[in-house]
Design an enzyme around this catalytic site. Structure first.
Site, PDB file in Angstrom:
ATOM      1  N   LYS A  53       0.840  -1.199   0.000  1.00 17.66           N
ATOM      2  CA  LYS A  53       0.000   0.000   0.000  1.00 17.66           C
ATOM      3  C   LYS A  53       0.874   1.247   0.000  1.00 17.66           C
ATOM      4  O   LYS A  53       0.626   2.195  -0.758  1.00 17.66           O
ATOM      5  CB  LYS A  53      -0.944  -0.006   1.218  1.00 17.66           C
ATOM      6  CG  LYS A  53      -2.063  -1.033   1.067  1.00 17.66           C
ATOM      7  CD  LYS A  53      -2.811  -1.313   2.357  1.00 17.66           C
ATOM      8  CE  LYS A  53      -3.812  -2.461   2.134  1.00 17.66           C
ATOM      9  NZ  LYS A  53      -4.445  -2.943   3.358  1.00 17.66           N
ATOM     10  N   GLN A  97      -4.773  -1.828   9.584  1.00 16.92           N
ATOM     11  CA  GLN A  97      -4.676  -3.137   8.930  1.00 16.92           C
ATOM     12  C   GLN A  97      -5.273  -4.216   9.841  1.00 16.92           C
ATOM     13  O   GLN A  97      -4.934  -4.303  11.023  1.00 16.92           O
ATOM     14  CB  GLN A  97      -3.202  -3.441   8.605  1.00 16.92           C
ATOM     15  CG  GLN A  97      -2.971  -4.727   7.845  1.00 16.92           C
ATOM     16  CD  GLN A  97      -3.498  -4.692   6.411  1.00 16.92           C
ATOM     17  OE1 GLN A  97      -3.625  -3.642   5.799  1.00 16.92           O
ATOM     18  NE2 GLN A  97      -3.823  -5.850   5.881  1.00 16.92           N
ATOM     19  N   ASP A 120     -11.346   2.750   4.544  1.00 19.36           N
ATOM     20  CA  ASP A 120     -11.774   1.346   4.528  1.00 19.36           C
ATOM     21  C   ASP A 120     -13.298   1.227   4.465  1.00 19.36           C
ATOM     22  O   ASP A 120     -13.817   0.143   4.189  1.00 19.36           O
ATOM     23  CB  ASP A 120     -11.303   0.659   5.819  1.00 19.36           C
ATOM     24  CG  ASP A 120     -10.168  -0.320   5.591  1.00 19.36           C
ATOM     25  OD1 ASP A 120     -10.040  -0.811   4.459  1.00 19.36           O
ATOM     26  OD2 ASP A 120      -9.431  -0.581   6.550  1.00 19.36           O
TER      27      ASP A 120
HETATM   28  N1  GUN Z   1      -6.755  -6.932   5.891  1.00 21.03           N
HETATM   29  C1  GUN Z   1      -7.070  -7.633   4.789  1.00 21.03           C
HETATM   30  N2  GUN Z   1      -7.852  -6.893   3.981  1.00 21.03           N
HETATM   31  C2  GUN Z   1      -8.025  -5.696   4.586  1.00 21.03           C
HETATM   32  C3  GUN Z   1      -8.735  -4.491   4.246  1.00 21.03           C
HETATM   33  O1  GUN Z   1      -9.375  -4.373   3.209  1.00 21.03           O
HETATM   34  N3  GUN Z   1      -8.663  -3.474   5.127  1.00 21.03           N
HETATM   35  C4  GUN Z   1      -7.965  -3.591   6.281  1.00 21.03           C
HETATM   36  N4  GUN Z   1      -7.954  -2.537   7.097  1.00 21.03           N
HETATM   37  N5  GUN Z   1      -7.301  -4.676   6.631  1.00 21.03           N
HETATM   38  C5  GUN Z   1      -7.331  -5.724   5.788  1.00 21.03           C
END
Ligand code: GUN
Length: 306
Positions: A53, A97, A120
């Site tokens: 990311k 995350q 998110d």
């Molecule tokens: N862990 C796996 N996928 C995601 C996601 O889309 N958002 C977040 N915050 N954590 C994740």
């Protein structure tokens, strides 16, 4: 005729190009969007996602901040860190995350993110707005699925859409988005009776249940579009062979890494009946990061009144 594979990597690249052009424009006007990603603990997979990311932010000219916190952190201390990011004027988007360690109250933390910065789309305020059909920040995976469908010219209006899985982060928002696109939506899950028969009604089937290769060809109406959200780790060679036969690329990946990724859809049988389907990897996966970048720009514009 065998299904066409939807190339998620290519579509995600197109979206990233669009985001880059928007970021360039914003930066000409003195605005640099910023994304903070909070990683709790040192789980290798989560760490790799977070780094991916951050790298994508850098490629697109988005300010990226990585906040790494100890795995023994309390909910209170994590909320304090999130609070600092809520107040930080350089940060437009905040992503914690998941998963977080079990002593942390995940719900409290997700509710602690400023809804304006909730890239998110997990805050109850944003989920409520989504339900009501108001413009808001929406979870990246279901939004990524909508982008894949739109950009592959899949007719959603009037279509029967079946969402397999009812999670807060995928299944539920996915169903709402498809309903807003005027599909007739059914949500089903592990307790649904006659699961294959329900899924077989779908013109569009979105599999997000987290069970390797559950969706076999008897779940799929001939000509249906099948979107596979599953990312399941397969760590046994016998299982790889059972799922993928003599697929050289997968066997060689397995030999190198000791695992391969498989979706919720049994690719080999479903490709005989579907008209279009997404591969795993290379389908929905790459879309989530591209949409996260798009959400970050959206949050920046909204928060800064642009
Ligand atoms: N862990 C796996 N996928 C995601 C996601 O889309 N958002 C977040 N915050 N954590 C994740």
């Amino acid at each position: 005729m065998a299904a066409t594979f939807i190339n998620g990597t290519k579509i995600a690249d197109d979206i990233k190009q669009e985001v880059r052009a928007e970021v360039d424009q914003l930066r000409k006007n003195g605005v640099q969007p910023g994304l903070a990603v909070v990683l709790v603990g040192d789980d290798a997979a989560s760490s790799a996602y977070v780094n991916m990311k951050a790298r994508t932010c850098e490629q697109l000219g988005i300010l990226s901040r990585k906040v790494v916190l100890p795995s023994a952190i309390t909910t209170e201390d994590l909320l304090r860190e999130v609070g600092k990011l809520n107040e930080d004027p350089l940060i437009d988007g905040i992503l914690v995350q998941l998963p977080v360690p079990k002593q942390v109250n995940k719900h409290a933390v997700l509710e602690g993110v400023d809804p304006q910065k909730d890239v998110d789309g997990f805050h109850s305020g944003n989920l409520g707005s989504l339900l009501l059909g108001h413009e808001t920040l929406v979870a990246c995976t279901p939004l990524g699925v909508m982008e894949l469908l739109r950009r592959s010219n899949v007719q959603m209006e009037g279509a029967n859409a079946v969402v397999l899985g009812r999670s807060d982060d995928v299944g539920k928002p996915q169903a709402i988005l498809l309903m807003h696109a005027n599909a007739t939506v059914t949500i089903c899950h592990s307790k649904t009776r006659n699961l294959a028969e329900v899924c077989r009604q779908a013109d569009i089937l979105v599999a997000a249940i987290g069970r390797t290769a559950l969706v076999t060809k008897d779940f799929v109406k001939p000509g249906a579009v099948v979107i596979d959200v599953g990312t399941n780790k397969v760590s046994s060679r016998a299982e790889v062979e059972r799922l993928f036969g003599g697929d050289e690329a997968r066997l060689s990946d397995f030999a190198k890494r000791g695992y391969v990724w498989a979706g919720d859809v049994d690719e080999r049988s479903v490709r005989e009946v579907a008209s279009m389907m997404t591969p795993v990897p290379g389908g929905v996966g790459p879309m989530t990061i591209a949409v996260l970048m798009k959400n970050t720009i959206k949050a920046a514009r909204r928060r800064r009144g642009i």
